[in-house]
Design a protein around this motif. Sequence first.
Motif, PDB file in Angstrom:
ATOM      1  N   VAL A  68      -0.294   0.508  13.313  1.00  0.00           N
ATOM      2  CA  VAL A  68      -1.547  -0.141  13.716  1.00  0.00           C
ATOM      3  C   VAL A  68      -2.451   0.837  14.463  1.00  0.00           C
ATOM      4  N   GLY A  69      -1.857   1.732  15.257  1.00  0.00           N
ATOM      5  CA  GLY A  69      -2.654   2.722  15.992  1.00  0.00           C
ATOM      6  C   GLY A  69      -3.395   3.689  15.085  1.00  0.00           C
ATOM      7  N   GLU A  70      -3.031   3.732  13.798  1.00  0.00           N
ATOM      8  CA  GLU A  70      -3.701   4.621  12.841  1.00  0.00           C
ATOM      9  C   GLU A  70      -4.777   3.891  12.041  1.00  0.00           C
ATOM     10  N   TRP A  71      -4.918   2.583  12.267  1.00  0.00           N
ATOM     11  CA  TRP A  71      -5.969   1.853  11.559  1.00  0.00           C
ATOM     12  C   TRP A  71      -7.333   2.325  12.039  1.00  0.00           C
ATOM     13  N   GLU A  72      -8.210   2.648  11.110  1.00  0.00           N
ATOM     14  CA  GLU A  72      -9.568   3.045  11.472  1.00  0.00           C
ATOM     15  C   GLU A  72     -10.469   1.825  11.673  1.00  0.00           C
ATOM     16  N   GLU A  73     -10.206   0.798  10.922  1.00  0.00           N
ATOM     17  CA  GLU A  73     -10.933  -0.473  11.036  1.00  0.00           C
ATOM     18  C   GLU A  73     -10.090  -1.542  10.360  1.00  0.00           C
ATOM     19  N   ALA A  74     -10.405  -2.787  10.641  1.00  0.00           N
ATOM     20  CA  ALA A  74      -9.669  -3.896  10.037  1.00  0.00           C
ATOM     21  C   ALA A  74     -10.557  -5.132  10.039  1.00  0.00           C
ATOM     22  N   PHE A  75     -10.221  -6.061   9.155  1.00  0.00           N
ATOM     23  CA  PHE A  75     -10.989  -7.306   9.083  1.00  0.00           C
ATOM     24  C   PHE A  75     -10.124  -8.384   8.455  1.00  0.00           C
ATOM     25  N   LEU A  76     -10.554  -9.603   8.605  1.00  0.00           N
ATOM     26  CA  LEU A  76      -9.874 -10.716   7.945  1.00  0.00           C
ATOM     27  C   LEU A  76     -10.865 -11.435   7.048  1.00  0.00           C
ATOM     28  N   THR A  77     -10.342 -12.078   6.029  1.00  0.00           N
ATOM     29  CA  THR A  77     -11.179 -12.842   5.105  1.00  0.00           C
ATOM     30  C   THR A  77     -10.700 -14.285   5.059  1.00  0.00           C
ATOM     31  N   LEU A 124      -0.635 -16.120   1.040  1.00  0.00           N
ATOM     32  CA  LEU A 124      -1.416 -16.984   0.160  1.00  0.00           C
ATOM     33  C   LEU A 124      -2.581 -16.155  -0.369  1.00  0.00           C
ATOM     34  N   PRO A 125      -2.667 -15.913  -1.678  1.00  0.00           N
ATOM     35  CA  PRO A 125      -3.753 -15.094  -2.227  1.00  0.00           C
ATOM     36  C   PRO A 125      -5.068 -15.866  -2.244  1.00  0.00           C
ATOM     37  N   GLY A 126      -5.744 -15.866  -1.098  1.00  0.00           N
ATOM     38  CA  GLY A 126      -6.967 -16.640  -0.955  1.00  0.00           C
ATOM     39  C   GLY A 126      -8.082 -16.187  -1.875  1.00  0.00           C
ATOM     40  N   HIS A 127      -9.020 -17.103  -2.120  1.00  0.00           N
ATOM     41  CA  HIS A 127     -10.160 -16.803  -2.996  1.00  0.00           C
ATOM     42  C   HIS A 127     -11.014 -15.682  -2.418  1.00  0.00           C
ATOM     43  N   MET A 128     -11.258 -15.709  -1.105  1.00  0.00           N
ATOM     44  CA  MET A 128     -12.087 -14.673  -0.500  1.00  0.00           C
ATOM     45  C   MET A 128     -11.359 -13.327  -0.507  1.00  0.00           C
ATOM     46  N   ARG A 129     -10.031 -13.347  -0.422  1.00  0.00           N
ATOM     47  CA  ARG A 129      -9.255 -12.114  -0.548  1.00  0.00           C
ATOM     48  C   ARG A 129      -9.472 -11.500  -1.917  1.00  0.00           C
ATOM     49  N   ALA A 130      -9.402 -12.322  -2.956  1.00  0.00           N
ATOM     50  CA  ALA A 130      -9.612 -11.833  -4.319  1.00  0.00           C
ATOM     51  C   ALA A 130     -11.018 -11.270  -4.487  1.00  0.00           C
ATOM     52  N   LEU A 185       1.441  -9.619   7.535  1.00  0.00           N
ATOM     53  CA  LEU A 185       1.238 -10.338   6.283  1.00  0.00           C
ATOM     54  C   LEU A 185      -0.130 -11.006   6.206  1.00  0.00           C
ATOM     55  N   GLU A 186      -0.300 -12.112   6.886  1.00  0.00           N
ATOM     56  CA  GLU A 186      -1.523 -12.907   6.785  1.00  0.00           C
ATOM     57  C   GLU A 186      -1.763 -13.642   8.086  1.00  0.00           C
ATOM     58  N   GLY A 187      -2.985 -14.174   8.235  1.00  0.00           N
ATOM     59  CA  GLY A 187      -3.288 -15.002   9.381  1.00  0.00           C
ATOM     60  C   GLY A 187      -2.914 -16.451   9.102  1.00  0.00           C
ATOM     61  N   LEU A 188      -3.099 -17.302  10.109  1.00  0.00           N
ATOM     62  CA  LEU A 188      -2.800 -18.722   9.916  1.00  0.00           C
ATOM     63  C   LEU A 188      -3.701 -19.331   8.856  1.00  0.00           C
ATOM     64  N   VAL A 189      -4.949 -18.884   8.800  1.00  0.00           N
ATOM     65  CA  VAL A 189      -5.896 -19.404   7.802  1.00  0.00           C
ATOM     66  C   VAL A 189      -6.728 -18.262   7.206  1.00  0.00           C
ATOM     67  N   SER A 190      -6.144 -17.089   7.081  1.00  0.00           N
ATOM     68  CA  SER A 190      -6.924 -15.937   6.621  1.00  0.00           C
ATOM     69  C   SER A 190      -6.010 -14.893   5.996  1.00  0.00           C
ATOM     70  N   ASN A 191      -6.625 -13.932   5.313  1.00  0.00           N
ATOM     71  CA  ASN A 191      -5.935 -12.748   4.824  1.00  0.00           C
ATOM     72  C   ASN A 191      -6.412 -11.548   5.637  1.00  0.00           C
ATOM     73  N   VAL A 244     -15.892 -16.045   5.666  1.00  0.00           N
ATOM     74  CA  VAL A 244     -16.155 -14.952   4.720  1.00  0.00           C
ATOM     75  C   VAL A 244     -15.357 -13.714   5.122  1.00  0.00           C
ATOM     76  N   LEU A 245     -15.914 -12.875   5.993  1.00  0.00           N
ATOM     77  CA  LEU A 245     -15.262 -11.636   6.400  1.00  0.00           C
ATOM     78  C   LEU A 245     -15.624 -11.345   7.851  1.00  0.00           C
ATOM     79  N   VAL A 246     -14.617 -11.153   8.703  1.00  0.00           N
ATOM     80  CA  VAL A 246     -14.838 -10.968  10.140  1.00  0.00           C
ATOM     81  C   VAL A 246     -14.114  -9.708  10.605  1.00  0.00           C
ATOM     82  N   PRO A 247     -14.781  -8.832  11.375  1.00  0.00           N
ATOM     83  CA  PRO A 247     -14.117  -7.617  11.850  1.00  0.00           C
ATOM     84  C   PRO A 247     -13.073  -7.913  12.916  1.00  0.00           C
TER      85      PRO A 247
END
Length: 211
Positions: A146-155, A115-121, A92-98, A160-163
């Motif tokens: 998860v093993g099929e994810w090519e890349e991922a990040f959180l906002t 929580l639909p965060g501003h940076m997510r939008a 779903l989401e991180g403790l303080v991130s999407n 802002v945005l972190v890999p």
Amino acid sequence: PTACPLDPFVTFHASSSSSSGLVLNAYAVAMPYAIMPPPITLEIRGEGRQHPEIKHSKWVRDRQELERFRLGPGGEVALSRPVGGGRDREVLEGLVSNIFAVKGGRLLTAQDGVLPGHMRAMALEAARFLGVPMGEVNECLRIEEVGEWEEAFLTGSGRVLVPIGRVEGTSVGLTSVDLPMAPGPVTNLLRARLLFDMNEGWEEMEELRRR
């Protein structure tokens, strides 16, 4: 005045157009925090919140128990919930991130239960603007995929945005997964666009202030 050294961050994005053929967009950002931060580890642990769309101080207290499971510098803990009636779960989401992931070339993120965060939008708007393929409405971030994810990040507003470079989740039956690209091309592209949009926003605010 003394010049302040800034780190340039440039990303190129090629797309096709029926009217003009190949379209090449370049985004250059010169900001003190333009350099991509190092990949973080995402630990999947904890149940999704009952009312995630509401920001309240109770969540600050409730999440303290999960804070200790953050792994390494900048690590984040992700919440999840059962999905599909079996043993699988949805991230779903991180403790303080999407949280976002790219699977099969499509960008995925939880559609509800977060929580639909501003940076997510802002990230979703940037992805649509840049023509990044999006997942279907009923697609979600399944732990078994998860093993099929090519890349991922959180906002998040703070970073802002972190890999995401590694995903852990022994408490939910997931062995460690090192993602093949951290950061990947979509992560690079969207972070550049977010920084560009943020810079434009600050310039507009400064212009209004001077009036």
